[in-house]
Write a protein that holds these residues in place. Structure first.
Motif, mmCIF file in Angstrom:
data_model
loop_
_atom_site.group_PDB
_atom_site.id
_atom_site.type_symbol
_atom_site.label_atom_id
_atom_site.label_comp_id
_atom_site.label_asym_id
_atom_site.label_seq_id
_atom_site.Cartn_x
_atom_site.Cartn_y
_atom_site.Cartn_z
ATOM 1 N N UNK A 149 45.903 -3.531 -32.903
ATOM 2 C CA UNK A 149 45.936 -4.930 -33.337
ATOM 3 C C UNK A 149 44.814 -5.774 -32.757
ATOM 4 N N UNK A 150 44.374 -5.460 -31.554
ATOM 5 C CA UNK A 150 43.347 -6.276 -30.922
ATOM 6 C C UNK A 150 41.937 -5.726 -31.138
ATOM 7 N N UNK A 151 41.790 -4.703 -31.970
ATOM 8 C CA UNK A 151 40.476 -4.128 -32.256
ATOM 9 C C UNK A 151 39.957 -4.621 -33.602
ATOM 10 N N UNK A 152 38.620 -4.598 -33.758
ATOM 11 C CA UNK A 152 38.013 -5.059 -35.003
ATOM 12 C C UNK A 152 36.860 -4.142 -35.396
ATOM 13 N N UNK A 153 36.723 -3.920 -36.709
ATOM 14 C CA UNK A 153 35.597 -3.195 -37.272
ATOM 15 C C UNK A 153 35.187 -3.950 -38.516
ATOM 16 N N UNK A 154 33.941 -4.431 -38.574
ATOM 17 C CA UNK A 154 33.545 -5.228 -39.730
ATOM 18 C C UNK A 154 32.072 -5.055 -40.084
ATOM 19 N N UNK A 155 31.790 -5.378 -41.358
ATOM 20 C CA UNK A 155 30.438 -5.393 -41.898
ATOM 21 C C UNK A 155 30.163 -6.758 -42.493
ATOM 22 N N UNK A 156 28.982 -7.280 -42.237
ATOM 23 C CA UNK A 156 28.495 -8.492 -42.880
ATOM 24 C C UNK A 156 27.456 -8.043 -43.898
ATOM 25 N N UNK A 157 27.536 -8.611 -45.098
ATOM 26 C CA UNK A 157 26.600 -8.287 -46.166
ATOM 27 C C UNK A 157 26.303 -9.576 -46.912
ATOM 28 N N UNK A 158 25.126 -10.145 -46.684
ATOM 29 C CA UNK A 158 24.816 -11.444 -47.279
ATOM 30 C C UNK A 158 25.738 -12.488 -46.698
ATOM 31 N N UNK A 159 26.449 -13.223 -47.548
ATOM 32 C CA UNK A 159 27.378 -14.248 -47.064
ATOM 33 C C UNK A 159 28.829 -13.766 -47.055
ATOM 34 N N UNK A 160 29.032 -12.453 -47.188
ATOM 35 C CA UNK A 160 30.383 -11.865 -47.195
ATOM 36 C C UNK A 160 30.604 -11.037 -45.942
ATOM 37 N N UNK A 161 31.869 -10.989 -45.496
ATOM 38 C CA UNK A 161 32.234 -10.147 -44.366
ATOM 39 C C UNK A 161 33.465 -9.336 -44.729
ATOM 40 N N UNK A 162 33.426 -8.042 -44.413
ATOM 41 C CA UNK A 162 34.541 -7.132 -44.674
ATOM 42 C C UNK A 162 35.051 -6.601 -43.345
ATOM 43 N N UNK A 163 36.342 -6.773 -43.094
ATOM 44 C CA UNK A 163 36.951 -6.233 -41.882
ATOM 45 C C UNK A 163 38.026 -5.250 -42.289
ATOM 46 N N UNK A 164 38.031 -4.078 -41.637
ATOM 47 C CA UNK A 164 39.023 -3.048 -41.959
ATOM 48 C C UNK A 164 39.718 -2.585 -40.692
#
Length: 85
Positions: A60-75
């Motif tokens: 729950x306290x971990x994060x994995x994300x990608x920023x692409x242009x003005x969008x961000x995806x977190x999984x």
């Protein structure tokens, strides 16, 4: 900054068996790589090209994300790809 050429790719593998593959002719910026006792944070920015990733289930306290242009995806645990043109 990580950059691949026309006929190259790059694989990054982390302790928790999560991996990221940078496809050919792509650029990826590492924004954050941090690991604590109970959590880990991995954040990348795709500047061009395509990235594939397999993210193992995160706490729950971990994060994995990608920023692409003005969008961000977190999984939190999935297989996916992101392309930035």
């Amino acid at each position: 900054l990580l950059r691949t050429g026309k006929n190259a790719s790059l694989d990054l593998e982390f302790e928790n068996q999560t991996w990221v593959r940078l496809a050919n002719s792509s650029e990826l910026k590492v924004l954050k790589l941090e690991k604590n006792k109970d959590s880990q944070y991995q954040k990348f920015e795709i500047l061009s090209g395509k990235v594939y990733a397999q993210v193992n289930k995160l706490g729950k306290s971990s994060e994995f994300s990608f920023v692409s242009g003005d969008k961000e995806t977190e999984v939190r645990g999935t297989n996916f790809s992101v392309r930035f043109v």
